[in-house]
Design a protein around this motif. Structure first.
Motif, PDB file in Angstrom:
ATOM      1  N   PRO B 660       0.830  -1.218   0.000  1.00 55.10           N
ATOM      2  CA  PRO B 660       0.000   0.000   0.000  1.00 55.10           C
ATOM      3  C   PRO B 660       0.858   1.260   0.000  1.00 55.10           C
ATOM      4  N   LEU B 661       0.322   2.328  -0.566  1.00 54.78           N
ATOM      5  CA  LEU B 661       0.967   3.644  -0.504  1.00 54.78           C
ATOM      6  C   LEU B 661       0.208   4.449   0.539  1.00 54.78           C
ATOM      7  N   GLY B 669      -2.845   4.837  -2.483  1.00 52.19           N
ATOM      8  CA  GLY B 669      -3.022   3.831  -3.529  1.00 52.19           C
ATOM      9  C   GLY B 669      -2.157   2.628  -3.225  1.00 52.19           C
ATOM     10  N   VAL B 670      -1.817   1.856  -4.252  1.00 52.47           N
ATOM     11  CA  VAL B 670      -0.969   0.690  -4.038  1.00 52.47           C
ATOM     12  C   VAL B 670       0.043   0.599  -5.165  1.00 52.47           C
ATOM     13  N   ILE B 671       1.110  -0.145  -4.874  1.00 50.52           N
ATOM     14  CA  ILE B 671       2.040  -0.508  -5.941  1.00 50.52           C
ATOM     15  C   ILE B 671       2.110  -2.024  -5.937  1.00 50.52           C
ATOM     16  N   ARG B 687      10.525  -6.157   0.746  1.00 49.03           N
ATOM     17  CA  ARG B 687      11.319  -5.050   1.274  1.00 49.03           C
ATOM     18  C   ARG B 687      11.579  -3.992   0.191  1.00 49.03           C
ATOM     19  N   VAL B 688      12.021  -4.482  -0.977  1.00 50.37           N
ATOM     20  CA  VAL B 688      12.319  -3.561  -2.075  1.00 50.37           C
ATOM     21  C   VAL B 688      11.064  -2.788  -2.457  1.00 50.37           C
ATOM     22  N   LEU B 689       9.987  -3.485  -2.538  1.00 49.11           N
ATOM     23  CA  LEU B 689       8.760  -2.834  -2.989  1.00 49.11           C
ATOM     24  C   LEU B 689       8.277  -1.804  -1.951  1.00 49.11           C
ATOM     25  N   THR B 690       8.409  -2.200  -0.673  1.00 49.13           N
ATOM     26  CA  THR B 690       8.017  -1.263   0.393  1.00 49.13           C
ATOM     27  C   THR B 690       8.852   0.009   0.305  1.00 49.13           C
ATOM     28  N   MET B 691      10.131  -0.209   0.070  1.00 45.00           N
ATOM     29  CA  MET B 691      11.046   0.934  -0.053  1.00 45.00           C
ATOM     30  C   MET B 691      10.611   1.853  -1.199  1.00 45.00           C
ATOM     31  N   LEU B 692      10.338   1.231  -2.339  1.00 50.16           N
ATOM     32  CA  LEU B 692       9.928   2.028  -3.488  1.00 50.16           C
ATOM     33  C   LEU B 692       8.561   2.672  -3.239  1.00 50.16           C
ATOM     34  N   ALA B 693       7.728   1.951  -2.494  1.00 43.90           N
ATOM     35  CA  ALA B 693       6.406   2.505  -2.187  1.00 43.90           C
ATOM     36  C   ALA B 693       6.552   3.800  -1.402  1.00 43.90           C
ATOM     37  N   SER B 694       7.480   3.759  -0.422  1.00 47.82           N
ATOM     38  CA  SER B 694       7.648   4.988   0.363  1.00 47.82           C
ATOM     39  C   SER B 694       8.136   6.120  -0.535  1.00 47.82           C
TER      40      SER B 694
END
Lengths: 213, 1107
Positions: B660-661, B669-671, B687-694
């Motif tokens: 989630p974003l 929103g979400v990624i 982890r990577v996706l969370t990082m990019l989400a932030s």
């Protein structure tokens, strides 16, 4: 009114023509004696000290030391001298000023010779004579509505001047080096003293009545 | 070694202590001996001198006795008693014997008369010498007399006299024989020969003095006859003393003076001897004594030194040896005589020294070994630090280990999920085979021991029967005899990093018992390096992966910070997400109402799944993720009930991960990423996706904040501009600019600050209720000439209703007008409105009001239709207020100006009226008392009557002047000369100062010139009346072709032009008046010199304007 003891009179008027007329008038009365003429308040004070007249006929509006000031000085220095204000003005401030300065009588320059002679004698005897117009003016000295803004303090006038310049409260505070709330307080005080509701009206009033320079 | 004496050594101390006492005693003895010797010698010398001198004196006496005897023999001859001649003869006869008397011999008779002389001395014969002392003495006591020196010799020469009395038979005194010995005689005489005898040598001298201290004889003949009575020896000897004393002679030498009186004479014998010469013979003894003394000091010193040296030599040796040992030269030995304590000490020392040497040697060996180990370890650690490639490094470490701890086989094993895998190997087993080996930790007991105990484990002999050895055998199993056949001794060391066992290092050897615990510790140190190397390699790999991620994040952040559009940044984020997670596609959905809208897609395009695709929140995994705020991995699409089937049908995803974003307060929103290529989506991907989400969240937040901030800034800027505009207006308001200019400024500001296309200020005309354009901006000229009735059109309505009127769309408005008030707008106005509506889409009109009074309106025009915000209307009202204020101010100012003009005129009139009053008062008083005065004094009465006449004329003149003031038009017709005369008369009357008027030449003046000249004359004469104290004044007006000159002069007190400000005395006003008509004004005055005011109006210039 013995001939041996005439009333000694000093004339004070910046108009030579008046002095001349009064001199002629005094000549006609045996019990009145002209002891001197002064063209200014300063001269009057000096001659009073020198000649010690009984009565002074004092013009009020003169350049330099005016009649009221001269009267006050004379009365302070020689309380036995009676001063009669003799002027062509019947304005209430002048009447009040002269009487407060210590004049015993207030006559206008429409007085007749006999009336004037009587007034001089009365003054010498310690009695007051007031021209009817002067009495009227005194009575009328009731209330005259003061002009708007007469009760503004110096600081408020400063603030008003800045308001006229178009400064905001904050800018006024900065300019006068006071806190914002102080400036605000001054402004509201000004509005209430001028009896207006807005700054714009206050500025208009200030411009209209030249409250700021 | 230090040279010189070492004061602190025991040897030196012993020597010093023993030697010092000996030396002191010896020196004392020698000194006493020397002093005693000196004393004795001196005493002896003095006694000797004394004795010698006395002996000499006695001898001399004896010899002198011989001289006396010679003379005595003569006296005994009969002849000397006889007559003088006989005496002479007797003398002559005896002359041979008497030859010793070189001063001659005389004979005196009883009375002291010289009766004979030999040789002949006629000069003295017959002289009376009875006064001579010796004669006196002889007479008193007859006997031989030796005299002092006297000048009785031949020729007055100095002599000493030997007198012998001549006695009669009965011993009566008959005279005397006098023998004279010359003082200046040389040694040839016998007397001197005798006397010189006592000489002792070159170094001494002897002399004989008489009773007066004069020198009779001396070893130095030059001194004979000198007076020595002052010398100590002479004085003593003359007192009859015998003695000797040490003193200084005349030359200052150290001498021994010996003296003795010569018996039988008044003389004394004195001898002087050099002290040095006397003592000289004893000098040898003294030197011998000194030599003995030196020997006495030196000999014991040498003996003591030698003895002590001999005794302490072994001690010194011991010291030296100890020092050598201390300086690491061990193994030194010391030789000493046996049987001594020192010798025993030396033996002990030798023993210690030998032991030391041995232990040193051992230590050196150990140090060398340790140094080697350390340097190897150092090299290993250097290698570890220098390289990140694990395999070659581990091999290198094993090679280096071999130089420290010998082995046959060595391996490094990494612990990996319960197995120990061989990472590096050195030994007999083929490399490939060794590297393939894996040992399950649970089963390999020896290895497990190592890992569990976290310390080195040694199996001294793997073929032994200890539990560990058996465990080893078990582990090796079949390979015990083959692969591991050579192994006898085994050692295992754990690899530990940060308290974590990461593997093991094992060594084996084909000899049993070859590893010690010390070696175990050593290998442990190597193992630590190995562990570090392995950890480094692991970290490096991880770091590389991280770096990639961080680089990505950095790229994303850079993109966020860059002025890229947010979509571009989101696209970048999506691309990176796909790349880093190695997935088929990635997408960003943004919350849009009750659905999620696809905002960005990365990957091969999927038909039907493009930007704008919407997905319901409550029926999708993405929606769940957004609502729960949790990442959701979906591995089994088919069987997951949360999956949105429609979407999945489109994308055909097999697995996906949704993150989630979220901001602190908002769901954005979400990624998501879908379909990882190789394996399942794991924790790393999340982890990577969370990082990019932030990152995406930040970007979206930034975008939102930026928009908000931009809006706020625009707003603030507008407010600022408005405030400034208003202030500008206020400043303009308070300036004295004409009203039109102020209104122009206000309307321009309003147009600018409200962003309108045009604007106008309408003013309510005084009559008829019509509004006309007073100021405008951006409107056509013909448009603004029209007037608008109150109540008509937007502006008219605003004025009528006294409130702002906003027309968002003029066409609608116009249509409404046509429908509702068909008849209302007049045709002209209608046309105008139509034209306006054609040009402008929206209109805003605000009435101008101050204190309930309406002055007009400000109307703002926009090309396009638009809605008006309250704020805009409020701002327009503010401008309207300003404009109203300007109009009100202008009105007030005009009224004030007007009232100022009136006030000025009133003041003049009052002044004049006052002046007339004074004059008339005076005149009336005089008139009143005139009859009485005339009665008393006709002369005075006549004078006063004349005055009365002047006064009334003056009053009349003043009244005329007053009329002029009240009706300025009267100036136009009046002649300037007449005006001046009138002025003069009034002053004469009022001030009782005669004013003469001269007018020369006549010409018409323009009214303003006439007024100006009149006013100047009036001001100047007023000054005369009020201040000058003049006795007379004069006014002259001269008109010439070249110009007009007006001059007012008085003989009053004057003033100092320098000391007076231009504003006083009305000087400034006079100057101004002169300047307005192009004339020059000159004021000349001096104290007590009167005043003259001159105005020159140049005619050529004035003439032209006059026409």
């Amino acid at each position: 009114m013995g001939e041996s003891n005439p009333i000694r009179v000093l004339l004070v008027d910046d108009h030579a023509v008046v002095r001349s007329g009064l001199a002629a008038f005094l000549l006609a009365f045996d019990d009145l004696e002209l002891v001197g003429e002064a063209g200014s308040g300063e001269e009057a004070v000096r001659l009073c000290n020198q000649l010690r007249p009984d009565v002074v006929l004092m013009d009020l509006v003169m350049p330099g030391m005016d009649g009221a000031a001269a009267t006050r000085t004379i009365r302070e220095q020689c309380p036995e001298i009676q001063v009669i204000a003799l002027t062509s003005f019947k304005e209430e401030e002048l009447v009040q000023g002269a009487l407060q300065a210590g004049a015993i009588s207030y006559l206008l320059k429409n007085v007749s010779a006999d009336e004037l002679a009587d007034a001089i004698r009365a003054a010498h005897a310690g009695r007051s004579t007031l021209a009817p117009e002067a009495a009227q003016a005194l009575v009328h000295a009731a209330s005259h509505p003061p002009p708007p803004g007469h009760d503004l303090t110096h600081r408020e006038r400063e603030v008003l001047a800045l308001m006229v310049e178009g400064l905001s409260n904050r800018e006024i505070a900065e300019r006068l080096v006071v806190s914002h709330s102080t400036a605000k307080f001054h402004v509201s005080s000004i509005l209430s003293k001028l009896g207006v509701a807005s700054r714009t009206e206050a500025v208009a009033l200030a411009v209209q009545h030249r409250l700021v320079t | 070694m230090r040279l010189g004496v070492r004061w602190r050594t025991p040897r030196t101390k012993i020597i010093a202590w023993s030697f010092a006492t000996t030396a002191i005693i010896l020196v004392a003895v020698a000194l006493v001996a020397f002093i005693v010797y000196q004393r004795v010698t001196e005493g002896l010398v003095i006694e000797r001198g004394q004795a010698l001198t006395r002996l000499s004196a006695n001898q001399l006496a004896t010899e002198l006795g011989e001289y006396a005897d010679t003379l005595a023999a003569l006296t005994r001859t009969a002849d000397v008693h006889g007559p003088p001649a006989a005496r002479r003869i007797a003398l002559r006869r005896a002359s041979d014997r008497l030859a010793a008397f070189d001063g001659g011999v005389l004979v005196l008779d009883t009375f002291g008369t010289v009766v004979a002389a030999e040789p002949e001395r006629p000069d003295v014969l017959g002289q009376d010498w009875s006064g001579r002392p010796y004669f006196h003495q002889m007479r008193r006591a007859p006997g031989v007399v030796f005299s002092d020196v006297m000048a009785d010799g031949p020729g007055g020469a100095e002599v000493i006299v030997v007198a012998v009395p001549i006695l009669g038979d009965q011993g009566e005194f008959l005279g005397a024989v006098v023998g004279m010995l010359r003082l200046d005689a040389t040694a040839t005489t016998s007397f001197y020969g005798d006397v010189v005898k006592p000489r002792l040598g070159e170094s001494s001298s002897a002399y004989l003095v008489d009773g007066d201290g004069r020198v009779i004889t001396h070893s130095d003949p030059d001194r004979i006859g000198e007076d020595f009575s002052a010398q100590a020896g002479v004085q003593q000897v003359l007192k009859g003393q015998v003695g000797a004393l040490r003193t200084r002679d005349l030359e200052g030498r150290d001498v021994l003076v010996s003296f003795a009186p010569v018996p039988g004479t008044p003389w004394g014998l004195v001898s002087e001897e050099s002290w040095a010469a006397l003592i000289g013979p004893g000098g040898g003894y003294r030197q011998f004594l000194l030599l003995l003394l030196v020997l006495g000091v030196v000999t014991p010193a040498l003996v003591v030194a030698a003895g002590v040296g001999w005794i302490t030599k072994p001690v010194a040796g011991l010291l030296g040896a100890a020092r050598s040992v201390a300086e690491e030269d061990s193994g030194r030995t010391i030789t000493a005589q046996p049987g001594d304590e020192v010798a025993e000490l030396a033996e002990q020392f030798d023993l210690v020294s030998a032991q030391l040497q041995a232990s040193y040697a051992h230590l050196e060996q150990k140090v060398a070994a340790r140094t080697h180990e350390l340097s190897t370890l150092l090299e290993v650690s250097r290698n570890v630090a220098a390289t990140l490639e694990l395999e070659p490094l581990l091999g290198l470490i094993l090679d280096q280990l071999k130089s420290v701890v010998d082995y046959v086989g060595a391996s490094i094993l990494g612990l990996d999920e319960g197995y120990l895998k061989v990472l590096a190997y050195r030994g007999p087993i083929p490399h490939e085979e060794a590297l393939g080996l894996r040992f399950p930790v649970e089963k390999a007991v020896a290895n497990r021991e190592v890992i569990q105990r976290r310390e080195s484990v040694i199996i001294p002999d793997v073929r032994g029967d200890t539990p560990l050895a058996q465990a080893f055998q078990e582990m090796a199993g079949d390979q015990l005899e083959t692969t591991f056949g050579y192994v006898r001794c085994w050692m295992g060391v754990p690899l530990i990093v940060k308290d974590r066992v990461v593997g093991m290092l094992s060594l084996d050897h084909n000899e049993p018992d070859c590893y010690t615990p010390q070696q175990g510790k050593l290998v442990l140190a190597f193992a630590a390096q190995v562990a570090v190397a392995m950890e480094n390699a692991r970290l490096y790999a991880e770091t590389r992966r991280r770096a990639d991620e961080i680089q990505t994040l950095f790229n994303v952040q850079q993109a966020i910070a860059s002025p890229l559009e947010w979509e571009a940044v989101l696209q970048l984020i999506a691309d990176e997400a796909r790349r880093l997670t190695a997935t088929r596609f990635s997408a960003v959905f943004l919350l849009d109402g009750d659905a999620l809208r696809l905002a960005v897609f990365s990957g091969d395009p999927i038909p039907g799944f493009s930007v704008g695709y919407r997905m319901p929140i409550d029926q999708s995994v993405a929606g769940s993720s957004l609502q729960s705020g949790q990442s959701i991995p979906v591995t089994d699409v088919e069987n997951d009930p949360r999956v949105n089937l429609a979407a999945n049908q489109v994308t055909g995803a097999q697995s996906f991960l949704v993150v989630p974003l979220l901001t602190d307060s908002q769901r954005i929103g979400v990624i998501l990423v879908a379909d990882k290529s190789a394996e399942a989506l794991g924790a790393d991907d999340e982890r990577v996706l969370t990082m990019l989400a932030s990152g995406a969240v930040i970007q979206l937040e930034n975008a939102r904040l930026y928009q908000e901030e931009q809006a706020q800034r625009r707003d603030a800027e507008r407010r600022r501009q408005v405030a400034e505009g208003l202030r500008g207006i206020l400043a303009v308001l308070n300036s004295n600019r004409p009203l039109d200019e102020i209104l122009d400024f206000i309307v321009a500001q309003a147009v600018r600050l409200l962003g309108t296309d045009a604007g106008a200020i309408y003013r309510l005309q005084d009559e008829g209720g019509l509004l006309s354009v007073q100021a405008y901006h951006g409107l056509d000229d013909d448009y603004v000439t029209m007037t608008v009735p109150v109540g008509k059109g937007t502006t008219g309505q605003a004025v009528l209703e006294r409130r702002p009127m906003a027309v968002p769309d003029t066409k609608v408005y116009l249509a409404n007008l046509a429908n509702v008030h068909r008849a209302a707008p007049e045709p002209g106005l209608r046309k105008l409105l139509a034209r306006a509506a054609h040009r402008f889409g929206a209109v805003l009109s605000v009435p101008l009001m101050v204190k309930d009074q309406v002055y007009g309106a400000i109307t703002l025009y926009y090309h396009k239709p638009r809605a008006f915000s309250d704020e805009e209307i409020e701002l327009a009202v503010t401008f309207a207020d300003q404009a109203a204020l300007a109009i009100e101010n202008a009105r007030l100012r005009a009224r004030a100006e007007q009232s100022a003009v009136v006030a000025e005129r009133n003041r003049l009139a009052r002044d004049l009226h006052d002046a007339v009053t004074q004059t008339l008062f005076s005149a009336s008083l005089i008139a009143e008392v005139l009859p009485r005065l005339w009665e008393r004094n006709p002369e005075e009465g006549r004078r006063r009557l004349k005055e009365l006449r002047e006064l009334t004329r003056g009053a009349l003149a003043e009244m005329r002047t007053l009329l002029l003031e009240l009706r300025p038009a009267a100036f136009v017709d009046a002649d300037l000369g007449d005006l001046l005369r009138q002025l003069a008369e009034s002053i004469t009357g009022r001030a009782r100062v005669p004013v003469a008027v001269e007018v020369e030449g006549e010409r018409p003046f323009p009214p303003e010139v006439k007024v100006a000249l009149y006013r100047i004359a009036q001001e100047a004469l007023n000054n005369v009346a009020r201040h000058a104290g003049a006795s007379r004044a004069r006014v002259s007006l001269r008109s010439r072709p070249e110009g007009v000159k007006l001059c007012i002069r008085d003989d009053g007190c004057g003033f100092d032009p320098e000391g007076i400000s231009p504003d006083s005395l009305g000087l400034g006003i006079m100057k101004e008046r002169a300047e307005t008509i192009g004339a020059t004004l000159r004021i000349e005055s001096q104290v007590d010199q009167g005043t003259q005011v001159t105005v020159i109006w140049p005619l050529d210039e004035g003439g032209k304007t006059d026409g």
